[in-house]
Scaffold this motif. Structure first.
Motif, PDB file in Angstrom:
ATOM      1  N   LEU A 193       0.851  -1.184   0.000  1.00  0.00           N
ATOM      2  CA  LEU A 193       0.000   0.000   0.000  1.00  0.00           C
ATOM      3  C   LEU A 193       0.888   1.236   0.000  1.00  0.00           C
ATOM      4  CD1 LEU A 193      -2.444  -0.999   2.898  1.00  0.00           C
ATOM      5  CD2 LEU A 193      -3.006  -1.036   0.460  1.00  0.00           C
ATOM      6  N   ARG A 194       0.356   2.339  -0.513  1.00  0.00           N
ATOM      7  CA  ARG A 194       1.062   3.611  -0.405  1.00  0.00           C
ATOM      8  C   ARG A 194       0.643   4.298   0.889  1.00  0.00           C
ATOM      9  NH1 ARG A 194      -0.743   5.955  -6.067  1.00  0.00           N
ATOM     10  NH2 ARG A 194      -2.478   4.566  -5.519  1.00  0.00           N
ATOM     11  N   ILE A 195       1.650   4.653   1.706  1.00  0.00           N
ATOM     12  CA  ILE A 195       1.421   5.276   3.002  1.00  0.00           C
ATOM     13  C   ILE A 195       2.060   6.668   2.996  1.00  0.00           C
ATOM     14  CG2 ILE A 195       1.714   5.068   5.494  1.00  0.00           C
ATOM     15  CD1 ILE A 195       0.048   2.816   4.367  1.00  0.00           C
ATOM     16  N   TYR A 246       4.484  10.058  -0.429  1.00  0.00           N
ATOM     17  CA  TYR A 246       4.007   8.693  -0.211  1.00  0.00           C
ATOM     18  C   TYR A 246       5.142   7.693  -0.420  1.00  0.00           C
ATOM     19  CZ  TYR A 246      -0.932   9.935   0.094  1.00  0.00           C
ATOM     20  OH  TYR A 246      -2.136  10.441   0.499  1.00  0.00           O
ATOM     21  N   ALA A 247       5.183   6.683   0.440  1.00  0.00           N
ATOM     22  CA  ALA A 247       6.102   5.562   0.282  1.00  0.00           C
ATOM     23  C   ALA A 247       5.267   4.313   0.025  1.00  0.00           C
ATOM     24  CB  ALA A 247       6.951   5.375   1.537  1.00  0.00           C
ATOM     25  N   ARG A 248       5.750   3.478  -0.886  1.00  0.00           N
ATOM     26  CA  ARG A 248       5.042   2.206  -1.087  1.00  0.00           C
ATOM     27  C   ARG A 248       5.608   1.209  -0.088  1.00  0.00           C
ATOM     28  NH1 ARG A 248       1.529   0.191  -4.863  1.00  0.00           N
ATOM     29  NH2 ARG A 248       1.985   1.960  -6.239  1.00  0.00           N
ATOM     30  N   ILE A 249       4.728   0.720   0.774  1.00  0.00           N
ATOM     31  CA  ILE A 249       5.135  -0.154   1.868  1.00  0.00           C
ATOM     32  C   ILE A 249       4.670  -1.587   1.601  1.00  0.00           C
ATOM     33  CG2 ILE A 249       4.990  -0.602   4.345  1.00  0.00           C
ATOM     34  CD1 ILE A 249       6.460   1.994   3.609  1.00  0.00           C
ATOM     35  N   LEU A 250       5.618  -2.506   1.630  1.00  0.00           N
ATOM     36  CA  LEU A 250       5.286  -3.927   1.554  1.00  0.00           C
ATOM     37  C   LEU A 250       4.977  -4.390   2.972  1.00  0.00           C
ATOM     38  CD1 LEU A 250       5.084  -6.632   0.035  1.00  0.00           C
ATOM     39  CD2 LEU A 250       7.529  -6.950   0.510  1.00  0.00           C
ATOM     40  N   ILE A 300       9.382  -0.223  -0.320  1.00  0.00           N
ATOM     41  CA  ILE A 300       9.783  -0.772  -1.620  1.00  0.00           C
ATOM     42  C   ILE A 300       9.523   0.239  -2.734  1.00  0.00           C
ATOM     43  CG2 ILE A 300       9.456  -3.184  -0.937  1.00  0.00           C
ATOM     44  CD1 ILE A 300       6.758  -3.079  -2.516  1.00  0.00           C
ATOM     45  N   THR A 301       9.489   1.520  -2.369  1.00  0.00           N
ATOM     46  CA  THR A 301       9.220   2.572  -3.363  1.00  0.00           C
ATOM     47  C   THR A 301      10.208   2.503  -4.516  1.00  0.00           C
ATOM     48  OG1 THR A 301       8.490   3.966  -1.514  1.00  0.00           O
ATOM     49  CG2 THR A 301       8.778   5.036  -3.658  1.00  0.00           C
ATOM     50  N   HIS A 302      11.469   2.181  -4.207  1.00  0.00           N
ATOM     51  CA  HIS A 302      12.507   2.124  -5.240  1.00  0.00           C
ATOM     52  C   HIS A 302      12.334   0.934  -6.174  1.00  0.00           C
ATOM     53  CE1 HIS A 302      13.732  -0.391  -1.907  1.00  0.00           C
ATOM     54  NE2 HIS A 302      14.662  -0.976  -2.655  1.00  0.00           N
ATOM     55  N   ILE A 303      11.534  -0.029  -5.756  1.00  0.00           N
ATOM     56  CA  ILE A 303      11.290  -1.223  -6.575  1.00  0.00           C
ATOM     57  C   ILE A 303       9.982  -1.100  -7.339  1.00  0.00           C
ATOM     58  CG2 ILE A 303      10.863  -3.714  -6.489  1.00  0.00           C
ATOM     59  CD1 ILE A 303      12.639  -3.802  -4.001  1.00  0.00           C
ATOM     60  N   LYS A 304       8.967  -0.555  -6.678  1.00  0.00           N
ATOM     61  CA  LYS A 304       7.637  -0.425  -7.281  1.00  0.00           C
ATOM     62  C   LYS A 304       7.106   0.964  -6.966  1.00  0.00           C
ATOM     63  CE  LYS A 304       2.959  -2.459  -7.205  1.00  0.00           C
ATOM     64  NZ  LYS A 304       2.081  -3.484  -6.604  1.00  0.00           N
ATOM     65  N   ASN A 305       7.213   1.877  -7.914  1.00  0.00           N
ATOM     66  CA  ASN A 305       6.759   3.250  -7.658  1.00  0.00           C
ATOM     67  C   ASN A 305       5.419   3.567  -8.307  1.00  0.00           C
ATOM     68  OD1 ASN A 305       7.449   3.489 -10.337  1.00  0.00           O
ATOM     69  ND2 ASN A 305       9.276   4.724  -9.981  1.00  0.00           N
ATOM     70  N   GLU A 306       4.792   2.590  -8.959  1.00  0.00           N
ATOM     71  CA  GLU A 306       3.463   2.804  -9.526  1.00  0.00           C
ATOM     72  C   GLU A 306       2.750   1.470  -9.656  1.00  0.00           C
ATOM     73  OE1 GLU A 306       4.802   2.845 -14.250  1.00  0.00           O
ATOM     74  OE2 GLU A 306       4.241   4.710 -13.249  1.00  0.00           O
ATOM     75  N   GLY A 307       1.463   1.525 -10.018  1.00  0.00           N
ATOM     76  CA  GLY A 307       0.681   0.301 -10.166  1.00  0.00           C
ATOM     77  C   GLY A 307      -0.195   0.021  -8.962  1.00  0.00           C
ATOM     78  N   GLU A 308      -1.131  -0.899  -9.128  1.00  0.00           N
ATOM     79  CA  GLU A 308      -2.076  -1.240  -8.076  1.00  0.00           C
ATOM     80  C   GLU A 308      -1.431  -2.138  -7.024  1.00  0.00           C
ATOM     81  OE1 GLU A 308      -5.409  -3.060 -10.010  1.00  0.00           O
ATOM     82  OE2 GLU A 308      -6.297  -1.125 -10.570  1.00  0.00           O
ATOM     83  N   PRO A 309      -1.976  -2.139  -5.812  1.00  0.00           N
ATOM     84  CA  PRO A 309      -1.482  -3.034  -4.764  1.00  0.00           C
ATOM     85  C   PRO A 309      -1.653  -4.499  -5.156  1.00  0.00           C
ATOM     86  CG  PRO A 309      -2.835  -1.303  -3.815  1.00  0.00           C
ATOM     87  CD  PRO A 309      -3.019  -1.221  -5.300  1.00  0.00           C
TER      88      PRO A 309
END
Length: 258
Positions: A124-126, A133-137, A160-169
């Motif tokens: 999810l993006r938090i 926003y950071a994408r958090i696994l 994991i923002t540096h790995i996945k910066n867009e797209g759906e959860p």
């Protein structure tokens, strides 16, 4: 009451349902399990992370590690679970609710011995303290339960923002010790769409309403009059079969309209 508060209250119902009644906690046994899972989670690290112990019955954070500051910029004690849920990106809120709804049914379908043998995983993006926003696994496992009443889950939250910066959860449930795993579950549980219900413009306005924007703000952003926005909002309420904006926001989140 804001729509984000509504999301927390809605998902808290599922947590309370799987938690059953409050019971005594064997903290020595719980701590031993946590240390075991820390070693398991530490095998692979894709970025900055923090640990979190979640009290399912109370819907509250029991403990969180200092890494919270490195990942999101908040100090220990600065966030409770309601505030953490409020930090979820508006577009990811319906995914979060659907995931937790699915897990409610999933855990009730397991034998008691299997409950602690599954790792939940979704992203999810938090919102960070600096507003970005950071994408958090989010990975967690049940570490305390009485029969089918779930009491505590132990979490690893990794940036994991540096790995996945867009797209759906994405959402998966990983079986341990030879149990089956279920990958990309979101494809089957988030199929509800607003495309057949609302026009493209109505979807834009609905998204703004869920984000808490006023008619005046939406009019300015979309370069139309407030009268036009209010007319669209009236149509959206009718199509959504709700009477108030609060009902609309709640239903939009639950049905995944945004």
């Amino acid at each position: 009451m804001s729509n984000k508060n509504d999301l927390y209250l809605e998902v808290k119902k599922y947590w309370a349902s799987v938690a059953g009644k409050e019971g005594n906690v064997d903290f020595s046994t719980l701590q031993a399990q946590i240390e075991t899972h820390k070693r398991l989670f530490n095998i692979f690290q894709a970025g900055s992370y923090f640990f979190l112990l979640f009290d399912i019955y109370n819907g509250e954070i029991a403990e969180v590690s200092p890494g919270l500051f490195d990942v999101l910029g908040y100090t220990q004690g600065e966030l409770n679970m309601e505030e953490y849920v409020n930090k979820i990106h508006p577009e990811d809120m319906p995914f979060f609710l659907k995931f937790e709804q699915h897990l409610f049914n999933f855990y009730h379908g397991l034998t008691v011995d299997q409950i602690g043998q599954y790792k939940v995983q979704y992203d999810l993006r938090i919102k960070k303290k600096n507003g970005n926003y950071a994408r958090i696994l989010i990975q967690y496992i049940i570490v305390n339960h009485h029969g089918h009443d779930l009491k505590h889950s132990f979490h690893l939250h990794t940036d994991i923002t540096h790995i996945k910066n867009e797209g759906e959860p994405h959402f998966s449930v990983i079986g341990l010790n030879g149990l089956p795993s279920y990958y990309d579950i979101q494809k089957t549980i988030t199929s509800s769409s607003s495309k057949s219900l609302f026009t493209a413009r109505e979807r834009e306005i609905l998204k703004g309403v869920v984000e808490g924007k006023s008619s005046q703000q939406l009019a300015g952003e979309l370069f139309v009059s407030i009268h036009t926005i209010n007319s669209h909002r009236k149509n959206i309420l009718a199509k959504g079969n709700v009477k108030t904006p609060l009902e609309l926001v709640r239903k939009a989140i639950i049905e995944g309209w945004i």
